[in-house]
Design a protein around this motif. Sequence first.
Motif, PDB file in Angstrom:
ATOM      1  N   GLU A  79      18.375  87.348  33.891  1.00 24.96           N
ATOM      2  CA  GLU A  79      18.354  86.893  35.287  1.00 24.96           C
ATOM      3  C   GLU A  79      16.967  87.002  35.905  1.00 24.96           C
ATOM      4  OE1 GLU A  79      21.269  89.237  37.252  1.00 24.96           O
ATOM      5  OE2 GLU A  79      22.970  88.411  36.115  1.00 24.96           O
ATOM      6  N   GLN A  80      16.116  87.859  35.341  1.00 25.36           N
ATOM      7  CA  GLN A  80      14.753  88.035  35.848  1.00 25.36           C
ATOM      8  C   GLN A  80      13.739  87.173  35.091  1.00 25.36           C
ATOM      9  OE1 GLN A  80      13.828  92.253  35.838  1.00 25.36           O
ATOM     10  NE2 GLN A  80      15.998  92.747  36.128  1.00 25.36           N
ATOM     11  N   GLY A  81      14.202  86.430  34.079  1.00 22.88           N
ATOM     12  CA  GLY A  81      13.304  85.639  33.264  1.00 22.88           C
ATOM     13  C   GLY A  81      12.883  84.336  33.933  1.00 22.88           C
ATOM     14  N   ARG A  82      11.758  83.806  33.500  1.00 22.89           N
ATOM     15  CA  ARG A  82      11.248  82.523  33.988  1.00 22.89           C
ATOM     16  C   ARG A  82      11.584  81.438  32.969  1.00 22.89           C
ATOM     17  NH1 ARG A  82       5.091  84.206  34.482  1.00 22.89           N
ATOM     18  NH2 ARG A  82       5.705  84.925  32.387  1.00 22.89           N
ATOM     19  N   ALA A  83      12.135  80.340  33.457  1.00 24.96           N
ATOM     20  CA  ALA A  83      12.555  79.263  32.561  1.00 24.96           C
ATOM     21  C   ALA A  83      11.344  78.619  31.895  1.00 24.96           C
ATOM     22  CB  ALA A  83      13.350  78.217  33.335  1.00 24.96           C
ATOM     23  N   ASN A  84      11.569  78.188  30.642  1.00 21.75           N
ATOM     24  CA  ASN A  84      10.595  77.378  29.887  1.00 21.75           C
ATOM     25  C   ASN A  84       9.315  78.116  29.521  1.00 21.75           C
ATOM     26  OD1 ASN A  84      12.359  75.121  30.130  1.00 21.75           O
ATOM     27  ND2 ASN A  84      11.542  74.741  32.195  1.00 21.75           N
ATOM     28  N   GLN A  85       9.305  79.423  29.612  1.00 17.38           N
ATOM     29  CA  GLN A  85       8.143  80.177  29.133  1.00 17.38           C
ATOM     30  C   GLN A  85       8.138  80.238  27.606  1.00 17.38           C
ATOM     31  OE1 GLN A  85       5.686  81.404  31.346  1.00 17.38           O
ATOM     32  NE2 GLN A  85       6.927  80.019  32.619  1.00 17.38           N
ATOM     33  N   ARG A 129       9.455  90.380  28.300  1.00 12.84           N
ATOM     34  CA  ARG A 129      10.771  90.774  27.788  1.00 12.84           C
ATOM     35  C   ARG A 129      11.870  89.976  28.488  1.00 12.84           C
ATOM     36  NH1 ARG A 129      10.220  95.774  28.438  1.00 12.84           N
ATOM     37  NH2 ARG A 129      10.064  96.587  26.307  1.00 12.84           N
ATOM     38  N   ALA A 130      11.765  89.837  29.794  1.00 10.57           N
ATOM     39  CA  ALA A 130      12.769  89.073  30.541  1.00 10.57           C
ATOM     40  C   ALA A 130      12.715  87.594  30.183  1.00 10.57           C
ATOM     41  CB  ALA A 130      12.545  89.264  32.043  1.00 10.57           C
ATOM     42  N   ASP A 131      11.528  87.050  30.006  1.00  9.07           N
ATOM     43  CA  ASP A 131      11.387  85.633  29.647  1.00  9.07           C
ATOM     44  C   ASP A 131      12.013  85.353  28.284  1.00  9.07           C
ATOM     45  OD1 ASP A 131      10.001  85.251  32.014  1.00  9.07           O
ATOM     46  OD2 ASP A 131       8.020  85.297  31.063  1.00  9.07           O
ATOM     47  N   ILE A 132      11.808  86.258  27.348  1.00  9.85           N
ATOM     48  CA  ILE A 132      12.387  86.087  26.005  1.00  9.85           C
ATOM     49  C   ILE A 132      13.899  86.225  26.061  1.00  9.85           C
ATOM     50  CG2 ILE A 132      12.527  87.128  23.710  1.00  9.85           C
ATOM     51  CD1 ILE A 132       9.508  87.805  24.050  1.00  9.85           C
ATOM     52  N   LEU A 189      15.825  85.430  28.556  1.00  9.11           N
ATOM     53  CA  LEU A 189      16.346  84.187  29.119  1.00  9.11           C
ATOM     54  C   LEU A 189      16.289  83.052  28.100  1.00  9.11           C
ATOM     55  CD1 LEU A 189      17.384  82.451  31.446  1.00  9.11           C
ATOM     56  CD2 LEU A 189      15.005  82.139  32.186  1.00  9.11           C
ATOM     57  N   ALA A 190      15.175  82.952  27.363  1.00  9.94           N
ATOM     58  CA  ALA A 190      15.046  81.881  26.372  1.00  9.94           C
ATOM     59  C   ALA A 190      16.098  82.016  25.278  1.00  9.94           C
ATOM     60  CB  ALA A 190      13.647  81.903  25.759  1.00  9.94           C
ATOM     61  N   PHE A 191      16.349  83.253  24.847  1.00 10.41           N
ATOM     62  CA  PHE A 191      17.382  83.483  23.834  1.00 10.41           C
ATOM     63  C   PHE A 191      18.764  83.098  24.368  1.00 10.41           C
ATOM     64  CE2 PHE A 191      20.822  86.056  22.228  1.00 10.41           C
ATOM     65  CZ  PHE A 191      20.721  85.845  20.860  1.00 10.41           C
ATOM     66  N   GLU A 192      19.096  83.599  25.558  1.00 17.03           N
ATOM     67  CA  GLU A 192      20.410  83.311  26.128  1.00 17.03           C
ATOM     68  C   GLU A 192      20.599  81.811  26.325  1.00 17.03           C
ATOM     69  OE1 GLU A 192      22.968  85.275  29.657  1.00 17.03           O
ATOM     70  OE2 GLU A 192      21.206  84.172  30.352  1.00 17.03           O
ATOM     71  N   THR A 193      19.589  81.120  26.818  1.00 12.83           N
ATOM     72  CA  THR A 193      19.687  79.677  27.057  1.00 12.83           C
ATOM     73  C   THR A 193      19.926  78.932  25.756  1.00 12.83           C
ATOM     74  OG1 THR A 193      18.225  79.867  28.972  1.00 12.83           O
ATOM     75  CG2 THR A 193      18.502  77.675  28.022  1.00 12.83           C
ATOM     76  N   ALA A 194      19.205  79.316  24.697  1.00 12.51           N
ATOM     77  CA  ALA A 194      19.373  78.653  23.403  1.00 12.51           C
ATOM     78  C   ALA A 194      20.769  78.895  22.830  1.00 12.51           C
ATOM     79  CB  ALA A 194      18.306  79.144  22.429  1.00 12.51           C
ATOM     80  N   ALA A 195      21.259  80.134  22.944  1.00  7.83           N
ATOM     81  CA  ALA A 195      22.593  80.444  22.428  1.00  7.83           C
ATOM     82  C   ALA A 195      23.666  79.680  23.201  1.00  7.83           C
ATOM     83  CB  ALA A 195      22.846  81.948  22.523  1.00  7.83           C
ATOM     84  N   VAL A 196      23.551  79.637  24.511  1.00  8.86           N
ATOM     85  CA  VAL A 196      24.524  78.923  25.340  1.00  8.86           C
ATOM     86  C   VAL A 196      24.479  77.425  25.049  1.00  8.86           C
ATOM     87  CG1 VAL A 196      25.045  78.230  27.715  1.00  8.86           C
ATOM     88  CG2 VAL A 196      24.653  80.645  27.166  1.00  8.86           C
ATOM     89  N   ASP A 197      23.280  76.859  24.947  1.00  7.34           N
ATOM     90  CA  ASP A 197      23.162  75.429  24.643  1.00  7.34           C
ATOM     91  C   ASP A 197      23.809  75.096  23.309  1.00  7.34           C
ATOM     92  OD1 ASP A 197      21.857  74.901  26.978  1.00  7.34           O
ATOM     93  OD2 ASP A 197      19.880  74.588  26.084  1.00  7.34           O
TER      94      ASP A 197
END
Length: 339
Positions: free
Chosen positions: A188-194, A232-235, A237-245
């Motif tokens: 939730e604290q991550g920045r998208a597309n990093q 750490r937060a950006d990674i 978010l990127a992991f969660e987004t990829a898994a959900v997609d």
Amino acid sequence: MRVLGIESSCDETGIAIYDTDKGLLAHALFSQIEMHAEYGGVVPELASRDHIRKALPLIEDVLQQAGLQKSDLDAVAYTAGPGLVGALLVGAAIGQSLAWALNIPAIPINHMEGHLLSPLLEDNAPDFPFVSLLVSGGHTLLVDVQAVGQYQLLGESIDDAVGEAFDKTAKMLGLGYPGGPALAKLAEQGRANQYVFPRPMTNRPGLDFSFSGLKTFALNSWHDSDRSDQARADIALAFETAAVDTLLIKCRRAMKQTGHKRLVVAGGVSANTALRAALDNLPGITVYYPRLAFCSDNGAMIAFAGAMRQAEFKLKTAPGFDVRSRWPLDELNTPASLT
């Protein structure tokens, strides 16, 4: 028919009573998370011993909640697999012993069937048929569900389950146990597309999954980063987004392949808010979930599955009992569920 359900497949002792006329009468759950957190994961021997300590008091608790005596029960359902063998044997031994003593049916339940049917406990329960996405720490499955006991496996993970990948990635990032919820909160604290992670096995036909590569990609990304809290937060978010997609793409394919308009999502990862938000946007598809308390392991789903299976197949108590660490769902298409 009143069914007592006993869940002891891993690190949670769940007990419940389900009445086919009145619905869920009572349920109780004891989680071992605090005990296992010291070791960074589940210790099977400790899990088994804790089930022994907690199961009988919880049974007395739910009977008192429901205002019932043991003699008021009509059947006992227990998780017979898949799971940790020692933990499963605790619930199986207690369930079978109660059934023999009370001269009522004992019903061995597949843990994943319990999850699959758990959304049917809700007021807006789906009708058959539907596609079920089962996502947990040990399983990632897509199943075509025609009725109770009629399951066709459409796809599964060829390596790590999605929940396992969440937990392992969280551990790599130095997060606490259990890792999945901790990673989702950090995301939730991550920045998208990093970071841009792959969507594994989505560029080929079929409905199987693979999540081990995402875990490796996350580890490499962390090693190449500045190791800051923001990285750490950006990674995460990127992991969660990829898994959900990845789950979303495969669900979309499964709905198109089967022609069904109802999708049931269950298992511990079904509580993930990002996953729910993505699936709820599937066009023309109605998505059903268990309540948050029943996403993780619980006795209610076992009691309910036992009631549904007993109503369908009129099972009789076997002279002995067995448990299985592995137990494919598609083997449940016969009433003799442990053969």
